[in-house]
Design a protein around this motif. Sequence first.
Motif, short mmCIF file in Angstrom:
data_model
loop_
_atom_site.label_atom_id
_atom_site.label_comp_id
_atom_site.label_asym_id
_atom_site.label_seq_id
_atom_site.Cartn_x
_atom_site.Cartn_y
_atom_site.Cartn_z
N LYS A 97 3.89 -19.14 -18.89
CA LYS A 97 4.17 -19.82 -17.61
C LYS A 97 5.52 -19.37 -17.06
CE LYS A 97 3.27 -24.25 -17.78
NZ LYS A 97 3.18 -25.63 -18.31
N ALA A 98 5.78 -19.73 -15.82
CA ALA A 98 7.00 -19.30 -15.14
C ALA A 98 8.26 -19.88 -15.77
CB ALA A 98 6.93 -19.68 -13.66
N ILE A 106 9.05 -12.59 -17.82
CA ILE A 106 9.37 -13.71 -16.93
C ILE A 106 10.86 -13.69 -16.57
CG2 ILE A 106 9.37 -16.21 -16.68
CD1 ILE A 106 6.58 -14.99 -16.79
N LEU A 117 8.29 -19.37 -7.91
CA LEU A 117 7.13 -19.51 -8.79
C LEU A 117 7.24 -20.75 -9.67
CD1 LEU A 117 4.47 -18.15 -9.62
CD2 LEU A 117 5.75 -16.91 -11.37
N THR A 121 4.64 -23.77 -9.53
CA THR A 121 3.94 -24.11 -10.77
C THR A 121 4.02 -25.61 -11.05
OG1 THR A 121 4.32 -21.92 -11.74
CG2 THR A 121 3.88 -23.73 -13.25
N VAL A 133 1.08 -16.88 -15.89
CA VAL A 133 1.46 -15.53 -15.49
C VAL A 133 0.82 -14.51 -16.43
CG1 VAL A 133 3.36 -13.96 -14.96
CG2 VAL A 133 3.64 -16.43 -14.60
N GLY A 136 4.28 -10.04 -15.24
CA GLY A 136 5.42 -10.17 -14.33
C GLY A 136 6.21 -8.88 -14.30
N HIS A 172 6.23 -4.44 -9.94
CA HIS A 172 6.38 -5.11 -11.23
C HIS A 172 7.60 -4.57 -11.97
CE1 HIS A 172 2.73 -7.58 -11.51
NE2 HIS A 172 2.11 -6.61 -10.85
N VAL A 178 4.22 -10.74 -9.41
CA VAL A 178 3.58 -11.39 -10.56
C VAL A 178 2.07 -11.38 -10.35
CG1 VAL A 178 5.50 -12.89 -11.18
CG2 VAL A 178 3.80 -13.68 -9.52
N VAL A 180 -1.10 -13.69 -11.48
CA VAL A 180 -1.33 -15.01 -12.05
C VAL A 180 -2.76 -15.15 -12.55
CG1 VAL A 180 0.40 -16.03 -10.52
CG2 VAL A 180 -2.01 -16.05 -9.83
#
Length: 234
Positions: A97-98, A106, A117, A121, A133, A136, A172, A178, A180
């Motif tokens: 996750k972010a 990240i 983000l 989120t 994610v 990233g 990137h 990102v 998702v």
Amino acid sequence: MTLTSPPSHQRTASKTRTSRRSVRLLVGGASLVALAGVGVALISAQLGQSSVAQTEAPVRDTVLSAPSPAGGETGGAPVSQGGGTENPDGRLQFGTKATDTEYAGIGNLSPELLDALQKATRDAESEGVYVMVNSGWRSSELQTQLLQDARAEYGSEEEAARWVASPETSLHVSGDAVDVEGGGASDWLATNGAGYGLCQTYLNEPWHFEFQAAAPTAGCAEPYPDPTYDPRLR
């Protein structure tokens, strides 16, 4: 000696003892049946609890990727924004996750993109949508490998370019994009992302989002059909 029947009081006592013995046997049998029933109920309850435990969804925060060896495939520490140091090539697994900034994929995102983000989120989760994610920031080495894989898969440089940019042009690698995943994640961001500055860039990649500072007031720019139409990648 002549055998005779026992006196009546002895016959009565014998019958009484027999009756008492029968009662004890009946009571004992009933107790065994009751105990057996309790045992079956306990076993059933335990099996039921085990079945429920096996069908419960895993905790999302426990499926993060394990750290890569020091230096990873990049041969050294991340060379972008200097955020996370775990998995230094930028690879991420399902569930990231972010907020997992200890991972280079990240932590090395641009600050504006990462902040947007993380806010999106949190708000998405309040509505039951989990934005994870898939990819990233990436190292140049990882991007080169992905491009080689795309060439092999699609059979030509031109077709591969519709899906994977070169290390020199990839958003990137610069930490500005990102990808998702998660049930409804891309749809939620496509509907609500502009308010955070998060915009879908390519029509053929509904999972790919970038930060656009003007989006909260002016809306997202029109997405390109695919990366080959993006002048930034030429």
